[in-house]
Motif scaffolding. Structure first.
Motif, PDB file in Angstrom:
ATOM      1  N   LEU A 102       0.806  -1.218   0.000  1.00 29.87           N
ATOM      2  CA  LEU A 102       0.000   0.000   0.000  1.00 29.87           C
ATOM      3  C   LEU A 102       0.843   1.274   0.000  1.00 29.87           C
ATOM      4  O   LEU A 102       0.387   2.324  -0.478  1.00 29.87           O
ATOM      5  CB  LEU A 102      -0.921   0.025   1.227  1.00 29.87           C
ATOM      6  N   SER A 103       2.050   1.199   0.526  1.00 28.33           N
ATOM      7  CA  SER A 103       2.839   2.408   0.773  1.00 28.33           C
ATOM      8  C   SER A 103       3.039   3.317  -0.438  1.00 28.33           C
ATOM      9  O   SER A 103       2.996   4.554  -0.277  1.00 28.33           O
ATOM     10  CB  SER A 103       4.202   2.036   1.375  1.00 28.33           C
ATOM     11  N   PRO A 104       3.232   2.782  -1.678  1.00 31.53           N
ATOM     12  CA  PRO A 104       3.403   3.702  -2.814  1.00 31.53           C
ATOM     13  C   PRO A 104       2.147   4.512  -3.136  1.00 31.53           C
ATOM     14  O   PRO A 104       2.227   5.534  -3.825  1.00 31.53           O
ATOM     15  CB  PRO A 104       3.756   2.757  -3.981  1.00 31.53           C
ATOM     16  N   TYR A 105       1.009   4.065  -2.647  1.00 27.01           N
ATOM     17  CA  TYR A 105      -0.252   4.700  -2.997  1.00 27.01           C
ATOM     18  C   TYR A 105      -0.865   5.485  -1.833  1.00 27.01           C
ATOM     19  O   TYR A 105      -1.954   6.037  -1.969  1.00 27.01           O
ATOM     20  CB  TYR A 105      -1.253   3.634  -3.461  1.00 27.01           C
ATOM     21  N   ILE A 106      -0.184   5.506  -0.701  1.00 28.83           N
ATOM     22  CA  ILE A 106      -0.728   6.141   0.498  1.00 28.83           C
ATOM     23  C   ILE A 106       0.059   7.403   0.843  1.00 28.83           C
ATOM     24  O   ILE A 106       1.282   7.382   0.914  1.00 28.83           O
ATOM     25  CB  ILE A 106      -0.686   5.179   1.706  1.00 28.83           C
ATOM     26  N   GLU A 107      -0.675   8.497   1.019  1.00 28.79           N
ATOM     27  CA  GLU A 107      -0.076   9.739   1.521  1.00 28.79           C
ATOM     28  C   GLU A 107      -0.419   9.832   3.007  1.00 28.79           C
ATOM     29  O   GLU A 107      -1.363  10.514   3.405  1.00 28.79           O
ATOM     30  CB  GLU A 107      -0.629  10.949   0.754  1.00 28.79           C
ATOM     31  N   ALA A 108       0.356   9.136   3.797  1.00 27.61           N
ATOM     32  CA  ALA A 108       0.051   9.051   5.221  1.00 27.61           C
ATOM     33  C   ALA A 108       0.455  10.329   5.949  1.00 27.61           C
ATOM     34  O   ALA A 108       1.467  10.944   5.604  1.00 27.61           O
ATOM     35  CB  ALA A 108       0.776   7.859   5.836  1.00 27.61           C
TER      36      ALA A 108
END
Length: 294
Positions: free
Chosen positions: A195-201
């Motif tokens: 998920l990390s490449p698609y998440i702006e956390a």
């Protein structure tokens, strides 16, 4: 032959020593990889190790209440990621101390959920052990922050995970219980990595969505392997400890993780504990002696 209480105490002491060593290795690893990667590598090695053990000696317990087994795994993973994140952001001694609030939470949860009771001596032992923790923490100049809050939450989640062991120990082999925890600790990080490449956390959740890096040094891989092996052994012993004795008793004994961690911290370059810290260590040891009489 050791009594069941003595067995639980012995298992917890060894587990605490190994766990402190594991924290020291994680502290070193945090210079090269993220907390979530540490959790992932630690658990995938453990999963393989436990599967080999189960293949060699299959479990004979019946199973059942799968939801509690999965809940133990989820709680364990949540506690672990918070613990390793605090290790990477605050001093090792402080991170270990915050995580070791879990025995206090265990006693509370065991009282309300499992209807366990402690004798008067046992209650005194818990108070003495907690006072020892306070004496060790105070000289470190603890300043409560977001990281410290996460460390405290990690202690609560760890306590909830430990408490579930008492509910399923008669249904599942200790190795299967550990496998549920490590399986979650492998699958969930993989999901978060994807998920990390698609998440702006937001900044306060960035530690859950790091970039996964494969290219690591030989030393880093060696430390990862060592951490995976010893942490698997620690979790197995911890599970055996909580299965052999009352949760409140084992919770107090687990405070020995703190002096062990201070020792490893000193070997890594931390200052030797001062007078108040040494007093705290003494009180923790005294609490461990008193709880056996309870």
């Amino acid at each position: 032959m050791l009594s069941r209480v003595d067995q639980g105490v012995l298992f917890m002491l060894i587990s605490a020593l190994i766990s402190a060593l594991n924290g020291a290795i994680a502290k070193v690893l945090s210079e090269d990889i993220s907390a979530l990667e540490i959790v992932f590598y630690r658990n995938i090695i453990g999963v393989l190790f436990i599967l080999v053990m189960l293949r060699h000696t299959p479990t004979k317990l019946p199973g059942g209440q799968l939801h509690l087994l999965l809940l133990r795994g989820l709680l364990g993973f949540s506690a672990m990621i918070l613990f390793f994140y605090t290790i990477t952001t605050i001093p090792l001694g402080v991170a270990i101390t915050l995580n070791k609030t879990s025995p206090l939470f265990v006693t509370i949860l065991a009282f309300f959920l499992l209807k366990e009771k402690l004798s008067p001596i046992g209650i005194v032992a818990l108070l003495v052990g907690f006072l020892g923790v306070a004496l060790i923490t105070k000289p470190l100049g603890l300043a409560f922050s977001y990281e410290h809050f996460l460390g405290l939450m990690g202690g609560l989640l760890a306590a909830a995970a430990y408490t579930t062991i008492k509910k399923i120990k008669h249904l599942y082999d200790a190795r299967v219980i550990v496998l549920s925890f490590m399986g979650m600790g492998t699958a969930l990080p993989l999901f978060l990595f994807m998920l990390s490449p698609y998440i702006e956390a937001p900044a306060y959740l960035e530690f859950l969505f790091p970039e996964f890096v494969w290219e690591l040094s030989v030393l880093t891989w060696s430390l990862i392997l060592a951490m995976g092996i010893i942490s698997t052994l620690s979790q197995y012993l911890l599970t055996r400890a909580y299965s052999a004795s009352k949760a409140g008793i084992i919770g107090v004994i687990s405070y020995t993780n703190i002096p062990f961690a201070i020792g490893f911290g000193y070997m890594l370059g931390d200052a030797f504990p001062d007078f108040w810290s040494l007093c705290g260590i003494g009180l923790i040891v005294l609490g461990g002696l008193l709880v056996k009489k309870g």
